[in-house]
Design a protein around this motif. Sequence first.
Motif, mmCIF file in Angstrom:
data_model
loop_
_atom_site.group_PDB
_atom_site.id
_atom_site.type_symbol
_atom_site.label_atom_id
_atom_site.label_comp_id
_atom_site.label_asym_id
_atom_site.label_seq_id
_atom_site.Cartn_x
_atom_site.Cartn_y
_atom_site.Cartn_z
ATOM 1 N N VAL A 197 42.057 26.199 -25.035
ATOM 2 C CA VAL A 197 43.223 26.943 -24.545
ATOM 3 C C VAL A 197 42.747 28.189 -23.784
ATOM 4 C CG1 VAL A 197 45.424 27.987 -25.178
ATOM 5 C CG2 VAL A 197 44.532 26.096 -26.518
ATOM 6 N N GLY A 198 41.659 28.799 -24.278
ATOM 7 C CA GLY A 198 41.065 29.922 -23.546
ATOM 8 C C GLY A 198 40.705 29.472 -22.131
ATOM 9 N N GLY A 199 40.180 28.270 -22.016
ATOM 10 C CA GLY A 199 39.838 27.711 -20.701
ATOM 11 C C GLY A 199 41.079 27.553 -19.824
ATOM 12 N N TRP A 200 42.191 27.109 -20.415
ATOM 13 C CA TRP A 200 43.437 26.996 -19.626
ATOM 14 C C TRP A 200 43.811 28.354 -19.042
ATOM 15 C CZ3 TRP A 200 47.109 24.296 -23.728
ATOM 16 C CH2 TRP A 200 46.611 23.012 -24.013
ATOM 17 N N THR A 201 43.629 29.422 -19.857
ATOM 18 C CA THR A 201 44.037 30.741 -19.345
ATOM 19 C C THR A 201 43.149 31.144 -18.163
ATOM 20 O OG1 THR A 201 42.621 32.012 -20.842
ATOM 21 C CG2 THR A 201 44.819 31.519 -21.644
ATOM 22 N N LEU A 202 41.880 30.757 -18.221
ATOM 23 C CA LEU A 202 40.990 31.078 -17.082
ATOM 24 C C LEU A 202 41.477 30.351 -15.826
ATOM 25 C CD1 LEU A 202 37.388 30.864 -18.623
ATOM 26 C CD2 LEU A 202 38.799 32.878 -18.234
ATOM 27 N N ALA A 203 41.859 29.088 -15.993
ATOM 28 C CA ALA A 203 42.344 28.328 -14.846
ATOM 29 C C ALA A 203 43.607 28.965 -14.287
ATOM 30 C CB ALA A 203 42.625 26.887 -15.268
ATOM 31 N N GLY A 215 51.367 38.403 -12.475
ATOM 32 C CA GLY A 215 50.901 37.066 -12.865
ATOM 33 C C GLY A 215 49.399 37.068 -13.090
ATOM 34 N N VAL A 216 48.679 37.637 -12.119
ATOM 35 C CA VAL A 216 47.217 37.651 -12.232
ATOM 36 C C VAL A 216 46.815 38.473 -13.455
ATOM 37 C CG1 VAL A 216 45.054 38.291 -11.134
ATOM 38 C CG2 VAL A 216 46.936 37.405 -9.746
ATOM 39 N N VAL A 217 47.384 39.677 -13.543
ATOM 40 C CA VAL A 217 46.980 40.571 -14.632
ATOM 41 C C VAL A 217 47.336 39.961 -15.983
ATOM 42 C CG1 VAL A 217 47.264 42.867 -15.624
ATOM 43 C CG2 VAL A 217 47.195 42.582 -13.155
ATOM 44 N N PHE A 218 48.515 39.337 -16.085
ATOM 45 C CA PHE A 218 48.908 38.759 -17.372
ATOM 46 C C PHE A 218 47.897 37.706 -17.826
ATOM 47 C CE2 PHE A 218 50.803 35.429 -19.928
ATOM 48 C CZ PHE A 218 51.223 36.178 -21.011
ATOM 49 N N PHE A 219 47.539 36.806 -16.932
ATOM 50 C CA PHE A 219 46.626 35.749 -17.377
ATOM 51 C C PHE A 219 45.201 36.287 -17.603
ATOM 52 C CE2 PHE A 219 50.107 32.927 -16.209
ATOM 53 C CZ PHE A 219 50.131 32.138 -17.348
ATOM 54 N N VAL A 220 44.831 37.332 -16.863
ATOM 55 C CA VAL A 220 43.534 37.961 -17.151
ATOM 56 C C VAL A 220 43.561 38.504 -18.570
ATOM 57 C CG1 VAL A 220 42.026 39.917 -16.639
ATOM 58 C CG2 VAL A 220 42.960 38.555 -14.770
ATOM 59 N N LEU A 221 44.653 39.206 -18.897
ATOM 60 C CA LEU A 221 44.711 39.804 -20.229
ATOM 61 C C LEU A 221 44.848 38.758 -21.324
ATOM 62 C CD1 LEU A 221 46.709 43.033 -19.554
ATOM 63 C CD2 LEU A 221 44.307 42.774 -20.074
ATOM 64 N N LEU A 222 45.582 37.691 -21.042
ATOM 65 C CA LEU A 222 45.705 36.634 -22.051
ATOM 66 C C LEU A 222 44.315 36.041 -22.320
ATOM 67 C CD1 LEU A 222 47.630 35.080 -23.850
ATOM 68 C CD2 LEU A 222 47.987 33.450 -21.992
ATOM 69 N N ALA A 223 43.569 35.837 -21.231
ATOM 70 C CA ALA A 223 42.220 35.281 -21.388
ATOM 71 C C ALA A 223 41.352 36.247 -22.189
ATOM 72 C CB ALA A 223 41.596 35.021 -20.023
ATOM 73 N N LEU A 224 41.510 37.540 -21.909
ATOM 74 C CA LEU A 224 40.667 38.501 -22.600
ATOM 75 C C LEU A 224 41.067 38.650 -24.066
ATOM 76 C CD1 LEU A 224 40.248 41.076 -19.714
ATOM 77 C CD2 LEU A 224 38.602 39.398 -20.528
#
Length: 459
Positions: free
Chosen positions: A105-111, A305-314
């Motif tokens: 799932v971490g990988g999905w967030t990177l994508a 959008g970009v920032v949210f998924f960056v933070l979710l990944a982090l």
Amino acid sequence: MGRETWGSRIGFILAAAGSAIGLGNVWKFPYKAGESGGAAFVLVYLLCIAFVGLSIMIAEIIMGRSTQLDMVGGFRKLSPGSPWFLAGALGIASGFVILSYYSVVGGWTLAYICKAAAFRFAAFHDPAEAGASFERFTAHPVLPVACHALFMALCMYIVARGVRGGIERWNNILMPALFLLLLALLVRGLTLPGAGEGLAFFLRPDFSKFHWGRTTLVALGHAFFSLSLGMGAMFTYGSYLSPDVNVPRASFYIVLLDTAISMLAGVAIFTAVFAMGLRPDAGPGLVFHTLPVVFTLMPGGYVFGVVFFVLLALAALTSAISLLEVVCAYFVDERRWPRRTAVLRMGTLILLLGVPAALSFGPLAGAKIFFGRTFFDFEDVLSSNYMLPFGGLLLSIFVGWVWGADRAVEACRIGNPRFRSARLWAFAIRYLAPLAVAAIILHQLEILPRVGALLAGGG
Ligand code: PFF
């Protein structure tokens, strides 16, 4: 060389909160609540946190701090020559199982960071399109595996750098940023037309869809998962702690931060889901189907959008780090492997174990060979519903009865001489936590209902 320690008290709290706050809060909690009746689930979840989660959190951290060892070594030190070290081994096994699918799932967030950055969300006019795109991506035979591998590589890089230079440094920056961003999303969700319905679903309990046994088990399992309990993450982080820290108070802050983030994420997501006429029970794809559409609708949505998924990944990364740290701490402390060797070997093993989980939505979607579940679902249910609660049960029995609540209270008093709730905590760890967890596990295994029926038949 001496054992590593945290650089500061706040560094420890943020790292422990970083372990607790992760995909469990933003990805899993909303969809579990969505599937299990909304507010009724939330209510039971909060009860599990207050009565079981907090007391086990204190127990895990204090055991780690007192022994200054990994989980297997810690049990061995407090109860030499007994089989209790196996409870530690169970924790390490849980680390393997959880990280191997968590990293997928971490990988999905990177994508999704890449998709957001490449303006791909702009094409999603409704959630059905976003949902179809998500399903195409997760069903791909290569991409999810590659993203999982990349996520694992990042995780290994940080853990290899050690406690202070890697884990603590990253958490200090990432956690406050995540909090601010979620607040912004919350405001956006609440100001969408039709948000009230989502708020009602999330905050007003409807017990008609509520199944006591099942929902309680899911809520309890999620409490363990979300607070990173039952497998030694808090134990291990506690083992890098110095004696002057007030463990009960630090535990309270960690639990509070984790719960606050889950509630913020729940409100932000359900207001958006209902405002757009989506179904709340979409399952694991909920965040990936809905938020991209929310971002296309909001001013500055591209950046958000970009920032949210960056933070979710982090956020996922700061949790994944703690999972890998549990596994590696064992090999560093007990087997005397150099940290880098432990990270490289164990990280690679977990990466391989994650491959069938990464393929569970595509090539292996039909392979329901694990009790009728895909590998991904099986790992999730096995770890959240059984391994973590069972690990927590063993830990509470050990602290309450074997090591002894009195000795554990004394250990808490180092760093907190008054410890006003000592008696309450001793009661919770001896009786409340083990009985609640055991009852729920037995119920899930269909043992309690059968005993009930037998007694009713006999009487
Ligand atoms: N607490 C993490 C989350 O909510 O995403 C997941 C997790 C991390 C579970 C570490 C267990 C653990 F030991």
